[in-house]
Design an enzyme around this catalytic site. Structure first.
Site, PDB file in Angstrom:
ATOM      1  N   GLY A  39       6.875  85.277 -12.221  1.00 29.96           N
ATOM      2  CA  GLY A  39       7.300  86.534 -12.802  1.00 29.96           C
ATOM      3  C   GLY A  39       7.628  87.553 -11.722  1.00 29.96           C
ATOM      4  N   VAL A  40       8.184  88.672 -12.151  1.00 28.06           N
ATOM      5  CA  VAL A  40       8.604  89.712 -11.211  1.00 28.06           C
ATOM      6  C   VAL A  40       7.415  90.596 -10.858  1.00 28.06           C
ATOM      7  CG1 VAL A  40      10.116  91.699 -10.903  1.00 28.06           C
ATOM      8  CG2 VAL A  40      10.925  89.698 -12.163  1.00 28.06           C
ATOM      9  N   GLY A  41       7.306  90.992  -9.589  1.00 29.41           N
ATOM     10  CA  GLY A  41       6.282  91.957  -9.235  1.00 29.41           C
ATOM     11  C   GLY A  41       5.653  91.703  -7.881  1.00 29.41           C
ATOM     12  N   ASN A  42       4.754  92.620  -7.518  1.00 26.40           N
ATOM     13  CA  ASN A  42       4.126  92.605  -6.211  1.00 26.40           C
ATOM     14  C   ASN A  42       3.247  91.382  -6.012  1.00 26.40           C
ATOM     15  OD1 ASN A  42       4.061  94.055  -3.803  1.00 26.40           O
ATOM     16  ND2 ASN A  42       2.049  94.906  -4.258  1.00 26.40           N
ATOM     17  N   GLU A  54      13.060  82.215 -13.776  1.00 28.28           N
ATOM     18  CA  GLU A  54      14.034  83.168 -14.328  1.00 28.28           C
ATOM     19  C   GLU A  54      14.755  83.934 -13.240  1.00 28.28           C
ATOM     20  OE1 GLU A  54      12.130  85.104 -18.232  1.00 28.28           O
ATOM     21  OE2 GLU A  54      10.971  85.407 -16.410  1.00 28.28           O
ATOM     22  N   GLY A  72      10.199  86.313 -20.406  1.00 26.64           N
ATOM     23  CA  GLY A  72      10.181  84.853 -20.455  1.00 26.64           C
ATOM     24  C   GLY A  72       8.810  84.250 -20.264  1.00 26.64           C
TER      25      GLY A  72
END
Length: 502
Positions: free
Chosen positions: A268-271, A293, A387
């Site tokens: 997933g997106v993020g730090n 994704e 997602g």
């Protein structure tokens, strides 16, 4: 014809953005390109927002349905939300203006698994798709469309829309041509066939999008960058979480449950996600692949280091520095990156077949392993499920990560009962905070609770969680998943009333 529009039929339809926006009618459902700030139309949405604002001033309110791949940017989501120009938004957003309007009840929003969107549009669940506004990086001599930095739902928008507006963005790298894999083999039941992907590098479609020229009502030329946030180096908490995940991978390899090159990564997106990817770059694993994704900075760095052989995704989400590096060296990435439609990048059948290792962030987890990814205090949506559900339920190992507390310690990320359920305990294998890692596989609910409390909770909240669980085992209605119904959400109630869960 310009350098990016190499077909006369399309070149003859070039207009300014304001003229194109006039072709969108009040009440239209509009499918726009864009996924995590990449590949969204740059000028038509703002021109449409100006038109909506003018209509409101004249006492003739105008709204459109807004469908995208995922989140976009302030020039799209924010601009249209600000002028009250959106009727129904789907399937995902991360814009602060949109979020505020949604939580104030002024903007309808439906939060959907990203792999489900194309199918539902084909079913007609949301009504007809009137207009598609899609960014491409070029148009070939024979009229094929070269996708830009995201694919998302663009294939479906172009197929389903009655009318199409194209933005041809010359800022996008010319080297993107050939990096996409657009599969035209999907169908609704009972005509559905298996998707023939057995490795992230498998190419099963075409590098171009198809659109009949007579569908296109306008072409707008742009030269504008994607809206990409600067990459923040991982903080100490993210690095601790990443360390626990990497230790877990090493243990799984030693136990024989994972190969030394692991299995395809989904991140997933993020730090925290970037911290895990950075850790993989320094770790003992080689020959890595990704079926995910979004390609972030950390994944690009893994490719540069030689650790990551192939990354399949639907979009980029790169910092300005990483974008510059990618655009400068696109040819070097051509055989290592593939962008697909999100109905393929997130397809449960493919995720299950490949055995993806899914790593996603959360808002909170409860002691039994249920996950809330989307809502604050049960009622305020943050972004959406995106997602994560597509991957979590179908992954070989489903990992959820979060700092153990938030809001300066006033919120515990481990609670007696989540205030909103996005992923049930049945879809959750591993929970990780900076405090530690809880491997929940094969455990009964009570054993899961003991492990989550001891391994993942912050020390400031651990005694209260122990106390709740002990008392629940003494007086709950049943002892399989013991809860105190009058206290289960009391921590959230305390925060709403007093500003702290303490």
């Amino acid at each position: 014809m310009s350098g990016r529009i190499r077909n006369q039929q399309f070149a003859a339809k070039v207009v300014e953005a304001d003229e194109a926006a006039e072709l969108i009618r009040p009440g239209d459902n509009v499918g726009m390109s864009g996924f995590t700030g990449a590949g969204y139309p740059k000028e038509v949405p703002e021109a449409l927002a100006k038109r909506v604002a003018k209509s409101h001033e004249q006492g003739d309110p105008m709204k459109v349905g807004l469908w995208t791949g995922a989140s976009t940017a302030p020039e799209l989501d924010g601009a249209l939300a600000e002028v009250e120009g959106i009727d129904l938004r789907l399937p995902y957003q991360s814009d602060p203006v949109s979020r505020q309007k949604i939580n104030e009840g002024r903007l309808d929003y439906t939060d959907i698994h990203l792999s489900h969107v194309a199918q539902r549009v084909w079913q007609g669940i949301y009504g007809d798709l009137d207009v598609a506004v899609v960014e491409v990086s070029g148009i070939t001599e024979d009229g094929r469309l070269i996708p830009s930095s995201s694919v998302g739902n663009n294939k479906t928008w172009l197929e389903q829309a009655d009318r199409v507006i194209l933005e041809v963005n010359s800022w996008q790298s010319e080297g993107l041509e050939g990096m996409h894999d657009v599969y035209y083999g999907t169908a609704l039941p009972p005509h559905r066939k298996p998707i023939p992907i057995t490795h992230p590098s498998d190419r099963i479609g075409e590098p171009y999008l198809d659109c009949p020229p007579d569908k296109v009502i306008a072409v707008v030329e742009t030269e504008s960058p994607d809206r990409n946030a600067s990459f923040t180096p991982p903080d100490a908490t993210s690095e601790q979480i990443a360390g626990h995940v990497l230790d877990f991978f090493e243990l799984e390899v030693r136990s024989g449950r994972l190969p030394r090159e692991l299995l395809p990564l989904q991140s997933g997106v993020g730090n925290v996600a970037n911290a895990v990817l950075a850790g993989l770059g320094e770790g003992p694993f080689d020959g890595l692949t990704a079926y995910t994704e979004v390609i972030q900075d950390g994944m690009l760095q893994l490719i540069d280091s030689g650790k990551l052989q192939m990354a399949s995704a639907t979009a980029f989400s790169l910092s300005p520095t990483a974008v510059e590096r990618f655009n400068r060296n696109t040819a070097d990435y051509r055989d290592k990156i593939m962008l697909r439609p999100q109905e393929i990048s997130n397809h449960p059948e493919v995720v299950r077949r490949l055995g993806c290792l899914a790593m996603n962030g959360i808002v909170e987890a409860d002691i039994f392993g249920n996950i809330n990814s989307t809502h604050l205090m049960g009622s305020k949506i943050q972004n959406g499920i995106g997602g994560s559900g597509d991957f979590a339920r179908n992954a070989y190992v489903s990992i959820f990560v979060t700092p153990s507390q938030a809001k300066g310690g006033d919120v515990s990320s481990i609670v007696p009962m989540v205030s909103h359920v996005d992923h049930t305990e049945h879809d959750v294998d591993v929970i990780v905070t900076e405090q530690g890692l809880a491997d929940l596989r094969g455990l009964s609910p009570k054993k899961r609770a003991e492990l989550v409390i001891e391994r993942c909770a912050h020390p400031d909240y651990k005694p209260a969680l122990r106390d709740y669980f002990q008392r629940a085992q003494q007086s709950a209605f049943g002892l399989h998943t013991p809860h105190l119904l009058d206290e289960a959400l009391s921590w959230h109630h305390n925060f709403v009333q007093r500003g702290s869960m303490r």
